[in-house]
Design an enzyme around this catalytic site. Structure first.
Site, short mmCIF file in Angstrom:
data_model
loop_
_atom_site.label_atom_id
_atom_site.label_comp_id
_atom_site.label_asym_id
_atom_site.label_seq_id
_atom_site.Cartn_x
_atom_site.Cartn_y
_atom_site.Cartn_z
N LYS A 117 7.99 7.64 -1.45
CA LYS A 117 7.01 6.77 -2.12
C LYS A 117 7.27 5.29 -1.80
CE LYS A 117 6.08 9.98 -5.99
NZ LYS A 117 4.60 10.09 -6.13
N HIS A 133 1.58 21.89 -3.38
CA HIS A 133 1.69 20.48 -3.73
C HIS A 133 2.59 19.67 -2.82
CE1 HIS A 133 -0.45 20.18 -7.60
NE2 HIS A 133 -0.12 21.45 -7.75
N LYS A 143 -6.26 6.62 -11.12
CA LYS A 143 -6.29 5.99 -12.44
C LYS A 143 -6.41 4.47 -12.31
CE LYS A 143 -2.92 9.49 -13.83
NZ LYS A 143 -1.46 9.66 -14.03
N THR A 169 -2.31 10.85 -7.93
CA THR A 169 -3.37 10.74 -8.93
C THR A 169 -3.26 9.39 -9.63
OG1 THR A 169 -1.93 11.93 -10.48
CG2 THR A 169 -3.70 13.19 -9.43
N LYS A 189 5.57 5.20 -10.72
CA LYS A 189 5.54 6.60 -10.28
C LYS A 189 6.99 7.06 -10.16
CE LYS A 189 3.15 5.33 -6.57
NZ LYS A 189 2.14 6.30 -6.19
N ARG A 190 7.23 8.36 -9.99
CA ARG A 190 8.60 8.83 -9.76
C ARG A 190 9.25 8.00 -8.66
NH1 ARG A 190 10.70 13.57 -11.74
NH2 ARG A 190 12.48 12.31 -11.22
C1 LIG Z 1 -0.52 9.93 -13.07
C2 LIG Z 1 0.92 10.02 -13.38
C3 LIG Z 1 1.84 10.34 -12.39
C4 LIG Z 1 1.46 10.55 -10.95
O1 LIG Z 1 1.54 9.32 -10.28
P1 LIG Z 1 1.53 9.21 -8.68
O2 LIG Z 1 1.42 7.76 -8.44
O3 LIG Z 1 0.32 9.97 -8.22
O4 LIG Z 1 2.79 9.78 -8.20
C5 LIG Z 1 3.17 10.41 -12.72
N1 LIG Z 1 3.60 10.18 -13.98
C6 LIG Z 1 2.75 9.86 -14.96
C7 LIG Z 1 3.27 9.59 -16.33
C8 LIG Z 1 1.38 9.77 -14.71
O5 LIG Z 1 0.54 9.47 -15.71
#
Ligand SMILES: *Cc1c(COP(=O)(O)O)cnc(C)c1O
Length: 806
Positions: free
Chosen positions: A552, A356, A658, A654, A546-547
């Site tokens: 990022k 990953h 979404k 991911t 996101k984190r």
């Molecule tokens: C989908 C998701 C992530 C991943 O987000 P990225 O933008 O791909 O880093 C992280 N946290 C939650 C709660 C998510 O639903």
């Protein structure tokens, strides 16, 4: 969903719910609180699920099916009620039954705790995969840890992140079943003795007990119910009576407390290494329990340990469970008497590994003395494996440099056990999670291992489940799509492509926009209620959730926000597109810069939101405690999805998928799965900017000079200097001095290099927004063409190419 798939749906009548409330919860209608109704609803639903669950298990046994075991230290499952109702097709029925008792289903769904047993993308992927396995009728078990407090709960105090324990189990957990009979002893430390007959005996110094706690995972249309098995820990003896009787009441409980501390919290470290001994203990604890459980089940059903690879596929989600390779070897050799070569052959044919991250600092390795002290038998096995691997490397004429890179033991500096090399050599398949990431794996971290095993690395681009991330989180859009193209997309997300025929239909575009507008109004209401901010639902909702991590590049977004703020004030006469900038995400508690970035977002928000001169043109919001539940509220309301990582650093992402599935346009770099999203939605329907991964590598190699770039870009320099000089932190003018100096001095994540390109891309977004029909067309193209990013497609590929179960 309106259609019901349940054969025994008559069970969820108002009478049945009341009966469960009375007999399971012990309350009547008048005494019941919302939590009691939530529990009663789950218990009633569970009764229906249990029958399917047992049918699924019996079927797997009868068919002698191969089983898949997904080992993951994280499962970010979120709430389960809405998912179970939707997948069983009983949503309307349960809603009506509760209404008979004056209870609102939406209200009880809102009080279900969010099970946050993961940090971010890696944990959410595991949850989507479990749901897709059940939906595709694949017999699969998820194995992980039942963290009592999970991921921390984030609060924002005076703009700073503050961490609190998450108490998702405070009201009990009606979803789970404790399986006392599935308990295993887990040893640590001690010594290893060789016996006269060549057998080996490990006498651990410390032993505790892992006990299974099962949660059912319901597939789409209730087709199949799989098991998420999470381990909890306890002491062999709950209390030491000798100590207790001698008056040491606390000491008598010390073993139990020590065992429980192992399953208390998830390490809040997404892409940074946790060097703590407790982390290695957690990894071994859950790996050992899982391997023992898998082997026991196999021998029980198939009698012959040698058929393990034909009946068992073990997938390691990153290196966190990599010690499973050594544990399986131990069980095969010490438990079943196989010799080293045969055990190695069986292990390799059974295990597969998903990588990953390419960040070198995030590749797990353990100091050799620690590993040896905690796991002395496994240390011997690792040496034995390494000797075999390095001998094989010699026969393949690998040079000394390559041998050093392939070795499971890091020899330069402090000696360490490299978990990625253990996982790679112990697996028959090693996969990346997006096309670019897989290519970079071959070229960088695993270049020498790839030369030695050229067929081992393969790609499996991530996906997300359309049930949770479209049907459940966006019922308005789902209803509109059903009305427009029928229901086929609900069983095959790639059928969303039928929407392409409507892309140029202006009236349909307006209906898509109306659904988005309603979702934005709902989010605005929610945020007004919870954060006391007022947002204009007609503004462009620009979202980065996101984190928080430097790669990022939330900082790039924030610096651009400051530049935009400056521009709006300098040129109030221009036709600015009103924007709401929404941020959310947790920072690892020890990650100083990430926490500072959160504070900066809040400082900018305070200043911008209270400045009357920007009118309603710009608002900045940092939403606290980002988790799955919040993502489900925010993503359907986003117009613009920020996917702006430094190219080459985001393995897949991911969140990007979404957002696109919910009709947001992406502004992003050519990184991770953004590249494949671009290929699917078309270059005209995504906003790409910035350096490519190749260009980033080249700049770094040839001496990157951010200072020159900053000094040449007036807008960038003004924004950086404003932040550095305390314009947003008058109470502590030096707060961001070092953070901004970092941009001038090294700027490892290339914020400066991409700034101008990013700003230009943002202004092109403004222009697109003014063309309402064009924007709607792009939104439709996104929804229509990202069905491929369903985790059903991803799991189908794992099943065929890696697991051999389809
Ligand atoms: C989908 C998701 C992530 C991943 O987000 P990225 O933008 O791909 O880093 C992280 N946290 C939650 C709660 C998510 O639903």
């Amino acid at each position: 969903m309106a259609t019901a798939f349940s054969s025994s749906q008559s069970k969820l009548t108002p009478e049945r719910l009341l009966e469960v409330l009375v007999h399971r919860i012990g309350k009547d209608e008048h005494a019941a609180l919302p939590h009691d109704w939530l529990a009663a609803t789950i218990y009633a639903l569970r009764d229906d699920i249990i029958e399917r669950w047992m049918t699924s298990s019996r079927q797997a046994v009868a068919d002698g099916s191969k089983r898949v075991y997904y080992l993951s230290l994280e499962f970010l499952i979120g709430r389960l009620l809405r998912d179970a109702l939707a997948n069983l097709g009983v949503n309307e029925e349960v809603k009506a039954s509760l209404a008979e008792h004056g209870v609102d289903l939406d209200m009880i769904e809102e009080i279900e705790p969010d099970a946050a047993l993961g940090n971010g993308g890696l944990g959410r992927l595991a949850a989507c995969f479990m749901e897709s396995c059940a939906s595709l009728d694949i017999p699969a078990y998820g194995y992980g840890i039942r963290y009592v407090n999970g991921m921390f709960r984030q609060r924002i105090a005076d703009g700073w992140q503050v961490e609190y324990p998450e108490t998702w189990l405070a009201h009990g957990n009606p979803w789970e079943f404790e399986r006392r009979e599935s308990s295993y002893r887990i040893g640590f430390g001690g010594e290893v003795n060789g016996e006269a007959d060549g057998a080996v005996e490990w006498k651990p110094a410390e032993t505790l007990v892992a006990t299974a706690v099962d949660t059912p995972v319901v597939g789409w249309r209730g087709k199949r119910v799989n098991t998420l098995r999470l381990w909890t820990a306890r002491a062999v003896d709950p209390i030491r009576l000798d100590a207790f009787n001698a008056g040491d009441h606390a000491g008598a409980l010390a073993d139990q407390v020590r065992a429980e501390s192992l399953v208390r919290v998830l390490y809040p470290a997404d892409s940074t290494p946790a060097g703590q001994e407790l982390r290695l203990r957690q990894e071994y604890f859950f790996s050992s329990a899982s391997i023992q459980d898998i082997v026991r089940r196999h021998v029980q059903y198939f009698k012959d340990i040698r058929t393990l690879p034909d009946k068992v596929a073990i997938q390691l989600n990153d290196t966190h469970p990599a010690v499973s390779v050594a544990e399986l070897m131990r069980v095969l050799m010490d438990g079943h008497g196989l010799d080293l070569e045969e055990a190695w052959d069986i292990t390799r044919r059974t295990v597969a590994y998903t990588n990953h991250t390419l960040l070198p600092e995030a590749l797990e390795s353990w100091p050799l003395p620690l590993f040896e002290r905690l796991l002395p038998r496994h240390m011997q096995i690792v040496y034995a494996i390494n000797a075999m691997v390095l001998r094989e490397a010699r026969t393949k004429n690998m040079g000394d440099g390559a041998i050093a890179a392939i070795s499971i033991i890091e020899e330069s500096g402090e000696r360490r056990v490299r978990m990625a090399n253990l996982a790679f050599t112990g697996a028959h398949s090693v996969n990346g999670v997006a096309a670019l990431h897989t290519e970079l794996m071959k070229q960088t971290v695993f270049a020498d291992l790839h030369a030695m095993f050229p067929d081992r690395i393969n790609n499996k681009t991530n996906g997300v489940t359309p049930r949770r991330w479209l049907f459940e989180c966006n019922p308005g859009l789902t209803a509109l799509i059903r009305e427009s193209i029928g229901d086929a997309f609900m069983d095959d997300a790639e059928k969303l492509a039928d929407l392409n025929a409507l892309a140029d239909d202006k009236a349909f575009g307006e209906r898509i926009a109306a659904v988005k507008r309603a979702n934005k109004a709902a989010l605005s209401d929610y945020l007004r209620h919870h954060m006391n901010v007022r947002l204009n639902p007609d503004a462009l909702f620009d979202v980065q959730i996101k984190r928080i991590h430097e790669y990022k590049r939330q900082l790039l977004n924030l610096v651009e926000t400051v530049a935009l703020y400056d521009q709006i004030r300098s040129h109030p006469e221009r036709d600015w597109t009103p924007r709401v900038k929404i941020f959310g995400g947790k920072a690892a508690p020890s990650y100083h810069n990430a926490k500072l970035i959160i504070k900066l977002a809040n400082d900018i928000a305070r200043r911008v939101n209270s400045d009357p001169s920007v009118g309603g043109l710009l608002k900045v919001v940092f939403v606290p405690n980002y988790n799955v539940t919040l993502a489900e509220k925010i993503m359907p309301a986003a117009d613009l999805s920020e996917q702006i990582s430094t190219a080459g650093m985001e393995a897949s992402g991911t969140g990007n998928m979404k957002f696109a599935l919910n009709g947001a346009l992406t502004i992003g770099t050519l990184d991770g799965a953004n590249i494949e999203i671009k290929d699917h939605v078309g270059y005209d329907n995504i906003v790409i900017f910035g350096l490519t991964a190749e260009e980033v590598a080249e700049r770094r190699a040839n001496g990157y000079a951010p200072r020159e770039i900053i000094e040449e870009s007036r807008e960038l320099q003004q924004a950086v200097n404003a932040i550095a000089s305390g314009v947003f932190s008058p109470d502590d003018p030096d707060r961001y001095k070092d953070l901004m100096a970092g941009l001038y001095d090294h700027d490892w994540f290339m914020v400066a290099a991409d700034f101008d390109s990013y700003t230009a891309a943002q202004r092109s977004v403004d222009a697109r927004w003014q063309d309402r029909a064009g924007w709607n067309r792009s939104a439709i193209r996104n929804i229509a063409n990202v069905g491929w990013f369903s985790s059903d497609r991803t799991i189908g590929e794992y099943a065929r190419d890696i697991w051999g179960v389809m």
